[in-house]
Design a protein around this motif. Structure first.
Motif, PDB file in Angstrom:
ATOM      1  N   GLY A 276      13.120   8.936  12.893  1.00 21.87           N
ATOM      2  CA  GLY A 276      13.092   7.901  13.912  1.00 21.87           C
ATOM      3  C   GLY A 276      14.164   8.164  14.963  1.00 21.87           C
ATOM      4  N   PRO A 277      14.002   7.628  16.172  1.00 18.93           N
ATOM      5  CA  PRO A 277      15.033   7.796  17.209  1.00 18.93           C
ATOM      6  C   PRO A 277      16.362   7.237  16.718  1.00 18.93           C
ATOM      7  N   LYS A 278      17.415   8.018  16.828  1.00 15.48           N
ATOM      8  CA  LYS A 278      18.706   7.607  16.273  1.00 15.48           C
ATOM      9  C   LYS A 278      19.238   6.346  16.932  1.00 15.48           C
ATOM     10  N   ARG A 279      18.898   6.128  18.198  1.00 13.20           N
ATOM     11  CA  ARG A 279      19.388   4.926  18.888  1.00 13.20           C
ATOM     12  C   ARG A 279      18.742   3.662  18.347  1.00 13.20           C
ATOM     13  N   LEU A 280      17.620   3.809  17.631  1.00 14.86           N
ATOM     14  CA  LEU A 280      16.895   2.659  17.103  1.00 14.86           C
ATOM     15  C   LEU A 280      16.970   2.546  15.585  1.00 14.86           C
ATOM     16  N   LEU A 281      17.392   3.605  14.920  1.00 16.44           N
ATOM     17  CA  LEU A 281      17.333   3.662  13.460  1.00 16.44           C
ATOM     18  C   LEU A 281      18.364   2.736  12.808  1.00 16.44           C
ATOM     19  N   ILE A 282      17.875   1.866  11.934  1.00 16.85           N
ATOM     20  CA  ILE A 282      18.741   1.017  11.120  1.00 16.85           C
ATOM     21  C   ILE A 282      18.859   1.574   9.707  1.00 16.85           C
ATOM     22  N   ALA A 283      17.735   1.919   9.129  1.00 15.43           N
ATOM     23  CA  ALA A 283      17.736   2.430   7.754  1.00 15.43           C
ATOM     24  C   ALA A 283      16.467   3.252   7.519  1.00 15.43           C
ATOM     25  N   PRO A 284      16.540   4.184   6.549  1.00 19.01           N
ATOM     26  CA  PRO A 284      17.739   4.629   5.849  1.00 19.01           C
ATOM     27  C   PRO A 284      18.570   5.561   6.721  1.00 19.01           C
ATOM     28  N   GLU A 285      19.879   5.403   6.664  1.00 22.61           N
ATOM     29  CA  GLU A 285      20.754   6.172   7.534  1.00 22.61           C
ATOM     30  C   GLU A 285      20.683   7.669   7.242  1.00 22.61           C
ATOM     31  N   TRP A 286      20.438   8.030   5.987  1.00 24.07           N
ATOM     32  CA  TRP A 286      20.394   9.454   5.640  1.00 24.07           C
ATOM     33  C   TRP A 286      19.292  10.201   6.376  1.00 24.07           C
ATOM     34  N   SER A 287      18.267   9.486   6.803  1.00 22.63           N
ATOM     35  CA  SER A 287      17.141  10.148   7.466  1.00 22.63           C
ATOM     36  C   SER A 287      17.498  10.675   8.846  1.00 22.63           C
ATOM     37  N   GLY A 288      18.656  10.261   9.370  1.00 17.49           N
ATOM     38  CA  GLY A 288      19.058  10.709  10.703  1.00 17.49           C
ATOM     39  C   GLY A 288      19.455  12.172  10.758  1.00 17.49           C
ATOM     40  N   ASP A 289      19.774  12.778   9.613  1.00 11.53           N
ATOM     41  CA  ASP A 289      20.140  14.191   9.556  1.00 11.53           C
ATOM     42  C   ASP A 289      18.922  14.978   9.074  1.00 11.53           C
ATOM     43  N   LYS A 290      18.026  15.271   9.998  1.00  8.01           N
ATOM     44  CA  LYS A 290      16.740  15.853   9.632  1.00  8.01           C
ATOM     45  C   LYS A 290      16.888  17.213   8.955  1.00  8.01           C
ATOM     46  N   LYS A 291      17.797  18.046   9.446  1.00  3.54           N
ATOM     47  CA  LYS A 291      17.971  19.374   8.857  1.00  3.54           C
ATOM     48  C   LYS A 291      18.399  19.261   7.398  1.00  3.54           C
ATOM     49  N   ARG A 292      19.366  18.372   7.118  1.00  3.93           N
ATOM     50  CA  ARG A 292      19.823  18.184   5.746  1.00  3.93           C
ATOM     51  C   ARG A 292      18.700  17.664   4.871  1.00  3.93           C
ATOM     52  N   VAL A 293      17.922  16.724   5.385  1.00  2.98           N
ATOM     53  CA  VAL A 293      16.833  16.142   4.604  1.00  2.98           C
ATOM     54  C   VAL A 293      15.809  17.209   4.235  1.00  2.98           C
ATOM     55  N   LEU A 294      15.383  18.008   5.217  1.00  2.00           N
ATOM     56  CA  LEU A 294      14.380  19.037   4.942  1.00  2.00           C
ATOM     57  C   LEU A 294      14.918  20.085   3.968  1.00  2.00           C
ATOM     58  N   ASN A 295      16.175  20.470   4.128  1.00  2.00           N
ATOM     59  CA  ASN A 295      16.757  21.431   3.192  1.00  2.00           C
ATOM     60  C   ASN A 295      16.795  20.866   1.775  1.00  2.00           C
ATOM     61  N   THR A 296      17.124  19.583   1.660  1.00  2.00           N
ATOM     62  CA  THR A 296      17.153  18.936   0.345  1.00  2.00           C
ATOM     63  C   THR A 296      15.763  18.897  -0.274  1.00  2.00           C
ATOM     64  N   ILE A 297      14.771  18.590   0.526  1.00  2.00           N
ATOM     65  CA  ILE A 297      13.392  18.540   0.030  1.00  2.00           C
ATOM     66  C   ILE A 297      12.949  19.905  -0.478  1.00  2.00           C
ATOM     67  N   ILE A 298      13.186  20.949   0.317  1.00  2.00           N
ATOM     68  CA  ILE A 298      12.738  22.288  -0.069  1.00  2.00           C
ATOM     69  C   ILE A 298      13.477  22.786  -1.302  1.00  2.00           C
ATOM     70  N   ARG A 299      14.798  22.562  -1.355  1.00  2.00           N
ATOM     71  CA  ARG A 299      15.562  22.987  -2.542  1.00  2.00           C
ATOM     72  C   ARG A 299      15.065  22.267  -3.794  1.00  2.00           C
TER      73      ARG A 299
END
Length: 313
Positions: A276-299
């Protein structure tokens, strides 16, 4: 790290197999609204939908319901925005914001014909609602697909009636099934289904049931989208009142893996999460770091040996 392509059918793989080159989607704005906003079904949209109608990253339309002529300007502007990522290749003209068949068919024909004629565009992708596909629009798709491939993205979100009512989806699930059948009959080359994971009250098994339902209905592709709580939505008001909790990253990954394993291997997975657009995102906050999220999913997929189709009935 094992190539993710061997674990699930990625969009990049499908694009290279289909078009033989790198292909990038350009998010465009056709200047339309939605029956869930204009008073036909409601005025506030789906409970999770922001003011941009799920098209916050789209190139803005210059005006509404005209002859569609500015669409090349949108395409060229969007191309310049992705120029650093895309040195060579072609593009898909993706009409993303709101309901992109919810307009007079004369307008739609002008807009889509102009977009599909762009020399750098190899396909047309249209996001819409299953209840906004009248016969004249299906006939338009039959004409357009003779020029270049046509994709249609349908917002299913969930197959469960209680959740559909809560999010104000506005149509019965049978309508989605009929829409998939009608699109196939019209020669649409790729039907994509949008599913949200983490809707309030749904269990991991509920989510798996939804993706299985979409696969059984005949979808060619699927977008697995994390539920975002965005500012200015009715969902944000529910969240602030403590009526539900946003998913944690570990919980999301576990639900996502079960959905991937439940999908037949021929279904193209267009998205694993979304941002989601970071200026609008309330939750979940972890989703704002897309690279980290995708790396976590693949690992996690590697660690747990997650493979598409592993749990197909």
């Amino acid at each position: 790290m094992e190539d993710e392509v061997s674990r699930y059918y990625t969009l990049n793989r499908y694009l290279k197999e289909t078009f033989g080159c790198k292909v990038y989607k350009l998010a465009l704005d056709g200047g339309m609204t939605c029956p869930n906003r204009d008073g036909t079904l409601g005025t506030r949209g789906c409970i999770f939908c922001g003011a941009g109608g799920s098209g916050e990253f789209a190139q803005a339309a210059e005006h509404r319901f005209t002859d569609g002529s500015p669409v090349w300007d949108q395409i060229d502007s969007a191309k310049s925005r992705v120029g650093k990522k895309m040195k060579e290749g072609k593009y898909i003209a993706y009409f993303q914001s709101y309901t992109n068949t919810y307009a007079p068919v004369t307008y739609l024909e002008s807009l889509f014909t102009r977009a599909i004629a762009h020399p750098d565009v190899v396909a047309l992708s249209i996001a819409t609602r299953p209840d906004c596909l009248p016969p004249e629009v299906l006939s338009l798709f039959e004409r357009l697909k003779k020029i270049k491939p046509v994709w249609v993205e349908l917002g299913l979100q969930t197959v469960h009636p209680r959740t559909a009512a809560y999010i104000r989806r506005g149509y019965e699930t049978d309508c989605y099934v009929q829409a998939v059948q009608d699109l196939k009959a019209a020669g649409v080359s790729h039907v994509i289904t949008h599913v949200i994971l983490g809707l309030p009250g749904e269990t991991a098994e509920d989510m798996v049931e939804t993706v299985r339902f979409a696969a059984d209905a005949g979808t060619d592709g699927i977008k697995l989208q994390l539920l975002h709580v965005l500012r200015g939505t009715d969902l944000a008001a529910e969240y602030e009142k403590g009526r539900f909790q946003a998913m944690g990253l570990e919980e999301y990954c576990e639900s996502l893996y079960r959905c991937i394993e439940a999908l037949p291997p021929e279904v193209v997975i267009h998205r694993l999460t979304g941002d989601g657009p970071k200026r609008l995102l309330i939750a979940p906050e972890w989703s704002g770091d897309k690279k980290r999220v995708l790396n976590t999913i693949i690992r996690g997929m590697e660690k747990q040996d997650v493979r598409q189709g592993a749990a197909v009935r």
